[in-house]
Design a protein around this motif. Structure first.
Motif, mmCIF file in Angstrom:
data_model
loop_
_atom_site.group_PDB
_atom_site.id
_atom_site.type_symbol
_atom_site.label_atom_id
_atom_site.label_comp_id
_atom_site.label_asym_id
_atom_site.label_seq_id
_atom_site.Cartn_x
_atom_site.Cartn_y
_atom_site.Cartn_z
ATOM 1 N N UNK A 32 0.813 -1.204 0.000
ATOM 2 C CA UNK A 32 0.000 0.000 0.000
ATOM 3 C C UNK A 32 0.852 1.262 0.000
ATOM 4 N N UNK B 154 3.120 2.253 -1.701
ATOM 5 C CA UNK B 154 3.413 2.835 -3.008
ATOM 6 C C UNK B 154 2.257 3.685 -3.525
ATOM 7 N N UNK B 155 1.202 3.772 -2.748
ATOM 8 C CA UNK B 155 0.057 4.557 -3.196
ATOM 9 C C UNK B 155 0.065 5.966 -2.622
ATOM 10 N N UNK B 156 1.062 6.260 -1.835
ATOM 11 C CA UNK B 156 1.119 7.584 -1.209
ATOM 12 C C UNK B 156 1.961 8.548 -2.041
#
Lengths: 356, 356
Positions: free
Chosen positions: B296, B298-300
């Motif tokens: 997750x 890598x979604x920021x």
DNA sequence: CGATTCACCGTAAACGTTTACGACAACATT
DNA sequence: AATGTTGTCGTAAACGTTTACGGTGAATCG
């Protein structure tokens, strides 16, 4: 290994069998068993004596012996599948459902276990092993496909089961489902009410029936509102981390460009937010978002408009649907089979722009 | 229910027992069993004949009978715990670990199941039920507490087990752990190298040993670098959705205000990003972030600097640690007990500001 | 008071495997 | 030819329960 218990007597607690218990009480094994199972033809006094002694000696019936004698294992399996990426439809999802199921099943002396088909093994053969070994009394299948061979297989094998999701393969088994149909319907109406006409539907590439249900609902409800379906607006998303990012890329290149997108994956919005940011666009402004989410949704800025389900209750309902099938095989009384969708709750946010 | 199988003969497939198989081949049950188990004292010809017939008739040994006779169930339990919120330490986490374990265990004919202590029942009693019933041959415990009564309990009960995490309660059992100690050490050195001196540590409120390990590592490594520990910088986070948001609130009111924070919860950064945004602050600029994450992360935006673990491999190692304990009880040869931390990988991002 | 009913309990078979033991034939050894 | 060996297999007991069946004594009935 005959006559040798697998767990050596360690001087501490010795495992107590019903035989020891009977000897200790100086009554027969049969009576002890009847007392423990609360059968009618045993004296109240002895009943309580047995229960007391059992508690003191820490006696718990051996499951293997019980299973062999009764032909039932008292184990219910919740079958989960991981996709090719090793990820699960569900992750956060499943824990709550599991908990809900268990809260009901324990009251009936049933043990719930989660079975995950390994990524290294064909799911079909994995299921067959479980079934053939009679490892469980019943199963709950999730990740239901549009046509799902597992359903007919379990039916053939006469193993009680319920499915978490509908399928075209239908043998009359009980099912529970999340009302994704209703979600899409409601979403479309909300969007239209806010002036949207170019509405995209983003769904993960899969053969889950869920996908088909949403597509059908999409077509039906658009048509009902007199909006022609633009096939380009039904887009497939990658399962990968940045499925949302590439989705945005795809969407903004469409001509005409959709003003809103309905999604179904609770991780996807994070990628969409990121993808929009990368293109200098603002969620809820340049692209409206609505779909199904989880607790995580509340971590997005601006607030994500989304639908939620009470997953614990879903689990409870599944258990309640499963129980009758275990007593009364096959699915004899269709009127009593629970088959229903659990309702959604809409959580309002700031991700839908009013186009008026 | 004597003499009545639980699953009525449905005219289709009939469940085949070893007895039917033996009759069909016109040899004794004993020989069939020996052939199936590949014992030495059976002719090669008959061996293959039996295997062939078994495959044709779809014979799979009944688990209950097997378990009763051998005193082993061939089931391994992976015990998971949900916290008071019904959430699990793990969620995304556990699936991969499970998969890794299963990939090893299936090769030894062992079945892995996940056991979740229900939120409605005391975890202790839940565990005791499992153990007393001899439902599994071995267990893996997760969510290990600093002092964990389950460990001594399982040891007393002489049930083979391994723990996913260390504990002060130590009976010499094998354990695997993620190297959170090393994570904190590495994080502190990275931050110091970039000029940070005011480093906070954000940990969820819990009695998991994980928490203590990180705090100790934090103190030790700061001291080693000659930085005095500011007790205010060790902050507890809420388990709720917006734990990150309130964390930011807490942090920015501190005087002096920390320039960086080390976190351990992979959801937390999402809340931190949001909390910062709400205060007009930028992650990686006004507050540096580093800690353990998952996919997750890598979604920021901006990219989160974080540590990852190979969870599949972790599962493999756990299984490998567990297997020897099942053959050789109790933990007789300490030299052979696997007890190790699996290494982290650092994923560089843009969430650490260079203060120079 | 004899016959019948009833509550309670012991006995033993059954569930489906595994495995120790012994039996038997074929063959090799003296 | 008697003895020992080896390879193969059948027999039956054992694992820990449940439960059908029969038995016993006491209470009830005619």
């Amino acid at each position: 290994m005959l006559g040798m218990t697998n767990y050596p007597d360690n001087g501490g607690h010795t495992l107590t069998g019903i035989r020891d218990l009977a000897r200790h009480l100086d009554i027969s094994i049969g009576t002890v068993s009847r007392a423990l199972n609360n059968k009618p033809d045993v004296n109240q006094d002895t009943k309580s004596k047995v229960l007391k002694a059992a508690a003191e000696l820490g006696y718990v019936p051996n499951q293997a012996g019980r299973a062999l004698s009764k032909g039932r294992t008292n184990v219910i399996g919740f079958v989960l599948q991981t996709d090719s990426e090793g990820m699960m439809q569900g992750d956060l999802f499943f824990i709550r459902v599991f908990d809900g199921m268990q809260s009901v099943l324990t009251q009936h002396g049933l043990n719930l276990v989660a079975l995950l088909s390994p990524s290294t093994v064909d799911p079909e053969t994995y299921l067959k092993q479980i079934v053939a070994r009679r490892f469980t009394d019943a199963l709950v299948l999730s990740s239901i496909h549009r046509n799902d061979a597992r359903i007919s297989y379990l039916s053939d094998q006469n193993l009680p089961f319920a499915t978490l999701g509908r399928s075209l393969t239908d043998v009359g088994q009980p099912w529970l489902d999340l009302d994704f149909d209703g979600v899409v319907e409601d979403a479309i109406h909300r969007l239209i009410a806010k002036g949207h006409r170019k509405i995209a539907l983003a769904l993960p590439r899969s053969d889950l029936n869920l996908r088909h249900i949403m597509v059908e609902s999409y077509r039906r409800n658009l048509a009902r509102s007199g909006i022609e379906v633009n096939e380009d607006f039904i887009v497939e998303t990658d399962a990968g981390d940045n499925g949302g990012v590439t989705l945005v890329h795809d969407l903004i290149e469409l001509n005409p460009r959709p003003t809103a997108v309905i999604y179904s994956d609770h991780i996807l919005p994070f990628g969409i937010y990121r993808g929009l940011a990368e293109n200098g666009l603002t969620p809820g402004q340049d692209l409206s978002l609505i779909g199904v989410g989880t607790r995580l949704a509340s971590l997005l800025t601006p607030n994500l408009s989304h639908y939620r389900f009470n997953l614990f209750d879903l689990g409870v309902r599944i258990a309640e649907a499963l129980l009758p099938t275990m007593q009364d095989r096959p699915f004899s009384d269709p009127a009593k089979i629970i088959r229903e969708s659990v309702p959604y709750t809409f959580i309002d946010g700031d991700s839908i722009r009013d186009m008026a």
